[in-house]
Design a protein around this motif. Structure first.
Motif, PDB file in Angstrom:
ATOM      1  N   UNK A 147       0.869  -1.184   0.000  1.00 28.20           N
ATOM      2  CA  UNK A 147       0.000   0.000   0.000  1.00 28.20           C
ATOM      3  C   UNK A 147       0.903   1.231   0.000  1.00 28.20           C
ATOM      4  N   UNK A 148       0.312   2.408   0.194  1.00 34.87           N
ATOM      5  CA  UNK A 148       1.087   3.646   0.082  1.00 34.87           C
ATOM      6  C   UNK A 148       2.171   3.766   1.152  1.00 34.87           C
TER       7      UNK A 148
ATOM      8  N   UNK B   2       7.632  -4.097   0.047  1.00 34.55           N
ATOM      9  CA  UNK B   2       8.096  -5.434   0.388  1.00 34.55           C
ATOM     10  C   UNK B   2       9.067  -5.942  -0.673  1.00 34.55           C
ATOM     11  N   UNK B   3       9.931  -6.848  -0.257  1.00 33.44           N
ATOM     12  CA  UNK B   3      10.820  -7.547  -1.182  1.00 33.44           C
ATOM     13  C   UNK B   3      10.682  -9.039  -0.920  1.00 33.44           C
ATOM     14  N   UNK B   4      10.912  -9.802  -1.965  1.00 31.86           N
ATOM     15  CA  UNK B   4      10.738 -11.254  -1.858  1.00 31.86           C
ATOM     16  C   UNK B   4      11.886 -11.958  -2.561  1.00 31.86           C
ATOM     17  N   UNK B   5      12.581 -12.851  -1.841  1.00 32.79           N
ATOM     18  CA  UNK B   5      13.650 -13.659  -2.406  1.00 32.79           C
ATOM     19  C   UNK B   5      13.184 -15.108  -2.439  1.00 32.79           C
ATOM     20  N   UNK B   6      13.565 -15.821  -3.486  1.00 31.61           N
ATOM     21  CA  UNK B   6      13.136 -17.206  -3.578  1.00 31.61           C
ATOM     22  C   UNK B   6      14.190 -18.065  -4.256  1.00 31.61           C
ATOM     23  N   UNK B   7      14.216 -19.329  -3.884  1.00 33.23           N
ATOM     24  CA  UNK B   7      15.019 -20.361  -4.515  1.00 33.23           C
ATOM     25  C   UNK B   7      14.076 -21.476  -4.935  1.00 33.23           C
ATOM     26  N   UNK B   8      14.208 -21.934  -6.185  1.00 34.88           N
ATOM     27  CA  UNK B   8      13.241 -22.894  -6.708  1.00 34.88           C
ATOM     28  C   UNK B   8      13.924 -24.017  -7.473  1.00 34.88           C
ATOM     29  N   UNK B   9      13.266 -25.156  -7.493  1.00 29.17           N
ATOM     30  CA  UNK B   9      13.675 -26.283  -8.308  1.00 29.17           C
ATOM     31  C   UNK B   9      12.480 -26.778  -9.099  1.00 29.17           C
ATOM     32  N   UNK B  10      12.687 -27.061 -10.380  1.00 24.87           N
ATOM     33  CA  UNK B  10      11.580 -27.475 -11.241  1.00 24.87           C
ATOM     34  C   UNK B  10      11.997 -28.621 -12.143  1.00 24.87           C
ATOM     35  N   UNK B  11      10.995 -29.356 -12.614  1.00 20.19           N
ATOM     36  CA  UNK B  11      11.182 -30.318 -13.699  1.00 20.19           C
ATOM     37  C   UNK B  11      10.167 -29.943 -14.775  1.00 20.19           C
ATOM     38  N   UNK B  12      10.530 -30.160 -16.026  1.00 16.03           N
ATOM     39  CA  UNK B  12       9.622 -29.757 -17.094  1.00 16.03           C
ATOM     40  C   UNK B  12       9.969 -30.394 -18.414  1.00 16.03           C
TER      41      UNK B  12
ATOM     42  N   UNK C 212      10.165  -9.861   3.007  1.00 14.70           N
ATOM     43  CA  UNK C 212      10.428  -8.810   3.999  1.00 14.70           C
ATOM     44  C   UNK C 212       9.498  -7.633   3.714  1.00 14.70           C
ATOM     45  N   UNK C 213       8.681  -7.265   4.703  1.00 12.36           N
ATOM     46  CA  UNK C 213       7.721  -6.173   4.555  1.00 12.36           C
ATOM     47  C   UNK C 213       8.107  -5.028   5.482  1.00 12.36           C
ATOM     48  N   UNK C 214       8.175  -3.828   4.923  1.00 13.71           N
ATOM     49  CA  UNK C 214       8.590  -2.644   5.686  1.00 13.71           C
ATOM     50  C   UNK C 214       7.493  -1.582   5.616  1.00 13.71           C
TER      51      UNK C 214
ATOM     52  N   UNK D 297       8.596 -13.159   6.580  1.00 16.34           N
ATOM     53  CA  UNK D 297       7.770 -14.359   6.414  1.00 16.34           C
ATOM     54  C   UNK D 297       8.503 -15.348   5.505  1.00 16.34           C
ATOM     55  N   UNK D 298       8.579 -16.584   5.939  1.00 16.60           N
ATOM     56  CA  UNK D 298       9.190 -17.640   5.141  1.00 16.60           C
ATOM     57  C   UNK D 298       8.133 -18.677   4.794  1.00 16.60           C
ATOM     58  N   UNK D 299       8.258 -19.248   3.591  1.00 20.97           N
ATOM     59  CA  UNK D 299       7.265 -20.224   3.150  1.00 20.97           C
ATOM     60  C   UNK D 299       7.869 -21.132   2.093  1.00 20.97           C
ATOM     61  N   UNK D 300       7.265 -22.299   1.957  1.00 21.41           N
ATOM     62  CA  UNK D 300       7.572 -23.219   0.868  1.00 21.41           C
ATOM     63  C   UNK D 300       6.273 -23.454   0.109  1.00 21.41           C
ATOM     64  N   UNK D 301       6.289 -23.243  -1.192  1.00 21.68           N
ATOM     65  CA  UNK D 301       5.064 -23.292  -1.971  1.00 21.68           C
ATOM     66  C   UNK D 301       5.329 -23.839  -3.368  1.00 21.68           C
TER      67      UNK D 301
END
Length: 209
Positions: free
Chosen positions: A129-130, A134-144, A167-169, A194-198
């Motif tokens: 919002x005004x 926020x910033x978001x860092x991610x590490x991912x693994x995929x098959x395709x 990270x939200x500021x 906030x950390x998550x696996x999705x």
């Protein structure tokens, strides 16, 4: 979205990457023509990938998780092994970032074709919002799998999982005002992590050159 310089730079990269790829393809085509050769599977050492990726393909998951448009330049380093990188942007351009990664093709007679495993890292900046960024860092693994649609075009589909750190500021504007003029700078109110696996899904088109 606030027009921070780094966000404008990433947006410019999102728009400029396809032009760089087309210019490189044009230069490569002229070189092959002068040498009297034709492009073939062995000469496809680079590619342009344009696609969409996200936590899901829904558009109501929140700014950090809605699908993002991606543009990647990909280069073959070794047989069956490529590296790529490029910018991405949310569907409403309120989230902008970049990603880097690599792909290993398991069994392919042609470059960028067939089953693959991929690892990638990404960084995204977005505005909640005004008063909250926020910033978001991610590490991912995929098959395709990358399936050819013609001589140079392929369609690609990948699925996997990603680990994220958001990270939200939040800041508060100054409240001291005199005769309609407010002095001072924004005051840091709180920072949240906030950390998550999705799950992660991505699909797109690849142009080899």
């Amino acid at each position: 979205m606030k027009c921070h310089p780094h966000r404008l730079g990433l947006l410019a990269g999102l728009l400029a990457t396809p032009l760089v790829a087309l210019a490189q393809d044009d230069t490569s085509s002229r070189t092959h023509h002068r040498q009297g050769t034709q492009s073939g599977p062995a000469s496809w050492l680079a590619a342009l990938n344009i696609g969409i990726r996200g936590h899901s393909l829904g558009v109501d998951e929140g700014l950090a998780k809605t699908p993002a448009l991606t543009v990647n330049m990909e280069q073959q380093l070794l047989p069956h092994f490529t590296v790529y990188g490029g910018p991405h942007a949310g569907l409403d351009f309120n989230a902008i970032g970049f990603q880097v990664g690599s792909r290993f093709f398991l069994s392919s007679e042609q470059t960028f074709h067939g089953f693959f495993m991929s690892a990638q890292a990404s960084y995204t900046a977005f505005e909640v919002d005004s008063n909250t960024d926020a910033t978001r860092k991610s590490l991912a693994g995929l098959v395709g799998y990358a399936h050819p649609l013609g001589n140079r075009w392929l369609v690609t589909l990948g699925a996997g999982a990603q680990s994220t750190h958001t990270r939200t500021e939040t800041v508060r504007p100054p409240t001291l005002c005199l005769f309609g003029f407010c002095s001072g700078s924004d005051i840091l109110d709180k920072v949240e992590h906030e950390k998550a696996v999705e799950p992660l899904v991505q699909m797109g088109a690849t142009f080899r050159f």
